[in-house]
Write an enzyme that holds these catalytic residues in place. Structure first.
Site, PDB file in Angstrom:
ATOM      1  N   SER A  18     -31.887  16.002  18.540  1.00 51.98           N
ATOM      2  CA  SER A  18     -32.307  15.611  19.941  1.00 51.98           C
ATOM      3  C   SER A  18     -31.423  15.927  21.079  1.00 51.98           C
ATOM      4  CB  SER A  18     -32.557  14.229  19.787  1.00 51.98           C
ATOM      5  OG  SER A  18     -31.628  13.541  19.656  1.00 51.98           O
ATOM      6  N   SER A  19     -31.614  15.927  22.101  1.00 51.05           N
ATOM      7  CA  SER A  19     -30.711  16.239  23.398  1.00 51.05           C
ATOM      8  C   SER A  19     -30.419  17.691  23.733  1.00 51.05           C
ATOM      9  CB  SER A  19     -29.524  15.227  23.354  1.00 51.05           C
ATOM     10  OG  SER A  19     -29.901  13.900  23.133  1.00 51.05           O
ATOM     11  N   GLY A  21     -32.233  19.583  25.577  1.00 53.79           N
ATOM     12  CA  GLY A  21     -32.281  20.096  26.927  1.00 53.79           C
ATOM     13  C   GLY A  21     -33.886  20.500  27.029  1.00 53.79           C
ATOM     14  N   LYS A  22     -34.837  20.088  26.167  1.00 55.31           N
ATOM     15  CA  LYS A  22     -36.207  20.587  26.325  1.00 55.31           C
ATOM     16  C   LYS A  22     -36.946  20.327  27.305  1.00 55.31           C
ATOM     17  CE  LYS A  22     -38.143  18.307  22.926  1.00 55.31           C
ATOM     18  NZ  LYS A  22     -38.010  17.583  21.681  1.00 55.31           N
ATOM     19  N   TYR A  59     -31.203   0.679  28.234  1.00 53.91           N
ATOM     20  CA  TYR A  59     -30.485   1.188  27.249  1.00 53.91           C
ATOM     21  C   TYR A  59     -31.015   2.051  26.200  1.00 53.91           C
ATOM     22  CZ  TYR A  59     -26.829  -1.870  29.237  1.00 53.91           C
ATOM     23  OH  TYR A  59     -25.742  -2.216  30.097  1.00 53.91           O
ATOM     24  N   THR A 193     -26.400  30.193  11.917  1.00 49.74           N
ATOM     25  CA  THR A 193     -27.948  30.256  12.248  1.00 49.74           C
ATOM     26  C   THR A 193     -28.845  29.435  11.194  1.00 49.74           C
ATOM     27  OG1 THR A 193     -28.264  32.223  10.910  1.00 49.74           O
ATOM     28  CG2 THR A 193     -27.636  32.649  13.109  1.00 49.74           C
ATOM     29  N   CYS A 386     -34.493  -1.217  46.474  1.00 48.07           N
ATOM     30  CA  CYS A 386     -35.176  -2.296  45.596  1.00 48.07           C
ATOM     31  C   CYS A 386     -34.435  -3.425  45.438  1.00 48.07           C
ATOM     32  CB  CYS A 386     -35.698  -1.571  44.372  1.00 48.07           C
ATOM     33  SG  CYS A 386     -37.186  -2.459  43.945  1.00 48.07           S
ATOM     34  N   LEU A 387     -33.971  -3.695  44.369  1.00 46.85           N
ATOM     35  CA  LEU A 387     -33.104  -5.006  44.362  1.00 46.85           C
ATOM     36  C   LEU A 387     -31.965  -4.819  45.096  1.00 46.85           C
ATOM     37  CD1 LEU A 387     -32.568  -7.661  42.719  1.00 46.85           C
ATOM     38  CD2 LEU A 387     -31.331  -6.454  41.030  1.00 46.85           C
ATOM     39  N   GLY A 388     -31.392  -3.774  45.426  1.00 54.63           N
ATOM     40  CA  GLY A 388     -30.367  -3.373  46.402  1.00 54.63           C
ATOM     41  C   GLY A 388     -30.646  -3.970  47.843  1.00 54.63           C
ATOM     42  N   HIS A 512     -38.729   3.216  46.084  1.00 52.38           N
ATOM     43  CA  HIS A 512     -37.455   3.839  45.476  1.00 52.38           C
ATOM     44  C   HIS A 512     -37.593   5.209  46.084  1.00 52.38           C
ATOM     45  CE1 HIS A 512     -36.480   1.238  41.851  1.00 52.38           C
ATOM     46  NE2 HIS A 512     -37.400   0.780  42.130  1.00 52.38           N
ATOM     47  N   GLU A 514     -35.475   7.683  45.825  1.00 57.48           N
ATOM     48  CA  GLU A 514     -34.928   8.569  44.758  1.00 57.48           C
ATOM     49  C   GLU A 514     -35.668   9.377  44.013  1.00 57.48           C
ATOM     50  OE1 GLU A 514     -34.820   5.464  44.519  1.00 57.48           O
ATOM     51  OE2 GLU A 514     -34.644   4.644  42.238  1.00 57.48           O
TER      52      GLU A 514
HETATM   53  N1  GLN Z   1     -36.153  -7.186  40.163  1.00 53.77           N
HETATM   54  C1  GLN Z   1     -36.822  -6.795  41.376  1.00 53.77           C
HETATM   55  C2  GLN Z   1     -38.193  -7.033  41.398  1.00 53.77           C
HETATM   56  O1  GLN Z   1     -38.778  -7.052  40.312  1.00 53.77           O
HETATM   57  C3  GLN Z   1     -36.431  -5.479  41.971  1.00 53.77           C
HETATM   58  C4  GLN Z   1     -37.059  -4.441  40.795  1.00 53.77           C
HETATM   59  C5  GLN Z   1     -36.202  -3.185  41.391  1.00 53.77           C
HETATM   60  O2  GLN Z   1     -35.110  -3.110  41.587  1.00 53.77           O
HETATM   61  N2  GLN Z   1     -36.778  -2.044  40.755  1.00 53.77           N
HETATM   62  O3  GLN Z   1     -38.926  -7.052  42.497  1.00 53.77           O
END
Ligand code: GLN
Length: 540
Positions: A18-19, A21-22, A59, A193, A386-388, A512, A514
């Site tokens: 695995s890994s 890079g497919k 994880y 090979t 988000c949580l941030g 999000h 990102e």
């Molecule tokens: N745990 C928070 C919630 O459920 C934030 C989730 C997150 O950061 N994606 O609202």
């Protein structure tokens, strides 16, 4: 646009390990085909039994990527979107769990008319249907389907069998690209090979003959090795493609182009290859990426920093926004549960920006709040996702409004100041899978704000993945002390963006951003954050 009957299918399998890079090879090929004017989408088949990766721990699985339509998907879909111009959807990620769920639902409805329901043909037929959903929309000339796992795995057998049948039925409208490893044995000073030969042998035992072999290697293959692989694996000489370790994932399309992967694939599918590949924007991006004129240090504070795959889209969004600013972004990954009031300065000093990452659960939350207090009081550019963002509201409520026990009810259900809380409809939800606020929602951005400066528009749409929300009962109090509600959902009035006025750049977002950052469209808030970090670095 093409008729579904003419849609071509490219099945990407992997062998040896695995890994390899497919995902990146699939995305790179997709990019090259798109650059020739074909409409392309990429799909990922995952042979695990979870219905989607939404319930998996980072994880186990790294980041969970969220699509516009609210599907929680494999992180490879993030690569597909970052490389191509098409967005993905639920149909782009299919798991064994989803296939079985659908077959069992049909069985309960009586759709199989009394038949015994079996892996062959019912599961394989269901897989075949899911593979063809995207082609049948008529939107794509080419559908690339990446099969997760390694050939020979017990759990991927039904997927390989479905692909075998489709290749047989579709004739020249489908091809198979097999990705393998050609290891270098330093003691023998030789590339070997045999693993590739064995992997192809295994694939052929399952009835699939690869049309193209992409060989991952640390050293150039040389023509003898390529000839040998071609001869022993029944593939044409020019269909043995070298995939050498690249400087970055963004260099892979160019490497694949120089190996002519796109040309060979088009020939095998009976499609024209006269059109020129237009990779102008891509090359300009690489040029900016390779030649920065400035540099910033960004601290990313999160729960899973030892595993950067958990924050894949954030890391890639920094690559895009760094290149847009001609700036090298050096990231320090800081584990939030290691931050406390006595070491916060030491840990965050010398950074030009602090990003507090999304997350779930209580581990490290006080460290995140401490990092935000530092960013706010020391006037370091801050970006909370988000949580941030939720932690930024908690920090402000505790330390500016003096609501000392302010918290999110996710962590402290008994707080007397639930500045972040569940919406009523979420209180009744008991199932964990697919029940958060997921996918793209509209947001209206107030002018005269940092966020508006970035987006340059009022109406935006960003993707969500969370259960908890800003509690509107605290709006007025927070506002009166300088925390501004800059982005609101026009339908529900939920707060989606907060900012602090008296600060060079302090932005928290419930969504999000990102997920929507791509090579051709770096996410505006990330671009603005890096811009603010550059200004900060010049001052210090
Ligand atoms: N745990 C928070 C919630 O459920 C934030 C989730 C997150 O950061 N994606 O609202």
């Amino acid at each position: 646009m093409s008729k579904s009957s003419q849609t071509k299918y490219i099945f990407v399998t992997g062998g040896v390990t695995s890994s390899l890079g497919k995902g990146i090879v699939s995305a790179s090929l997709g990019k090259l085909l798109e650059a020739r004017g074909y409409s392309v989408t990429i799909q990922k088949l995952d042979p695990y039994i979870n219905v989607d990766p939404g319930t998996m721990n980072p994880y186990e699985h790294g980041e969970c990527f969220v699509t516009d339509d609210g599907a929680e998907t494999d992180l490879d879909l993030g690569h597909y979107e970052r490389f191509l111009s098409t967005t993905t959807s639920q149909a782009n990620n299919v798991t064994t769990g989803r296939i079985y769920q659908s077959v069992i639902d049909k069985e309960r409805r009586g759709d199989y008319l009394g038949k015994t329901v079996q892996v062959i043909p019912h599961i394989t037929n269901e897989i075949k249907e899911h593979i063809q959903i995207l082609g049948e929309t008529g939107r794509y000339d080419i559908v690339i389907t990446e099969i997760g796992g390694t050939v020979g795995d017990i759990e991927s057998l039904p997927f390989i069998e479905a692909v075998r049948q489709l290749r047989w039925e579709m004739e020249s409208n489908a091809i198979n690209i097999h990705l393998t490893l050609v290891p270098y044995l330093s003691a023998a000073r030789e590339l070997k090979t045999k693993p590739t030969q064995n992997s192809v042998k295994k694939l052929r035992e399952l009835g699939l003959q690869p049309d193209i072999l992409v060989c991952r290697t640390e050293h150039h293959l040389g023509s003898d090795i390529k000839r040998k692989i071609a001869q022993f694996c029944n593939v044409e000489r020019d269909a043995v493609i070298e995939s050498i370790d690249a400087e970055s994932i963004y260099h892979v399309p160019l490497l694949m182009q120089s190996e002519m992967l796109d040309k060979v694939a088009l020939r095998k599918m009976g499609l024209k290859d006269e059109t020129n590949v237009s990779l102008q924007t891509w090359k300009e991006f690489l040029l900016r990426l390779k030649n920065p004129i400035t540099e910033v240090k960004i601290a990313v504070v999160g729960k899973y920093v030892e595993l950067q795959d958990a924050y894949k889209s954030i890391a890639e969004a920094f690559v895009h926004s760094g290149a847009a600013n001609r700036c090298k972004v050096l990231i320090t990954w800081i584990q939030s549960d290691k931050i406390n009031p006595s070491n916060v300065k030491k840990k965050l000093d010398n950074h030009d920006g602090i990003l507090v990452a999304p997350g779930f659960g209580d581990r490290g939350i006080e460290g995140k709040i401490e990092a935000i207090k530092y960013a706010r009081t020391e006037k370091v550019p801050f970006f909370g996702i988000c949580l941030g963002m939720q932690c930024a509201v908690i920090e402000f409520a505790r330390n500016v409004l003096n609501l000392v026990d302010a918290h999110t009810t996710e962590i402290n259900p008994n707080t007397s100041n639930p500045v972040i809380d569940l919406m009523d409809y979420q209180k009744k939800v008991t199932d964990k899978g697919g029940t958060m606020r997921l996918g793209a929602y509209a947001c209206q951005v107030k002018e005269d704000s940092k966020s508006f400066e970035c987006y340059q528009k009022i109406n935006i749409k960003e993707r969500h993945r969370h259960r908890y929300e800003f509690n509107n009962n605290y709006k007025i109090k927070l506002q009166s002390e300088g925390m501004k509600m800059i982005g609101l959902n026009p339908e529900s009035n939920l707060v989606e963006i907060i900012e602090i006025d008296d600060h060079p750049w302090f932005v928290g977002v419930q969504f999000h951003p990102e997920y929507k950052s791509t090579v051709s469209n770096p996410q505006p808030l990330f671009v603005g954050f890096i811009g603010a970090a550059i200004t900060h670095s010049k001052k210090h």
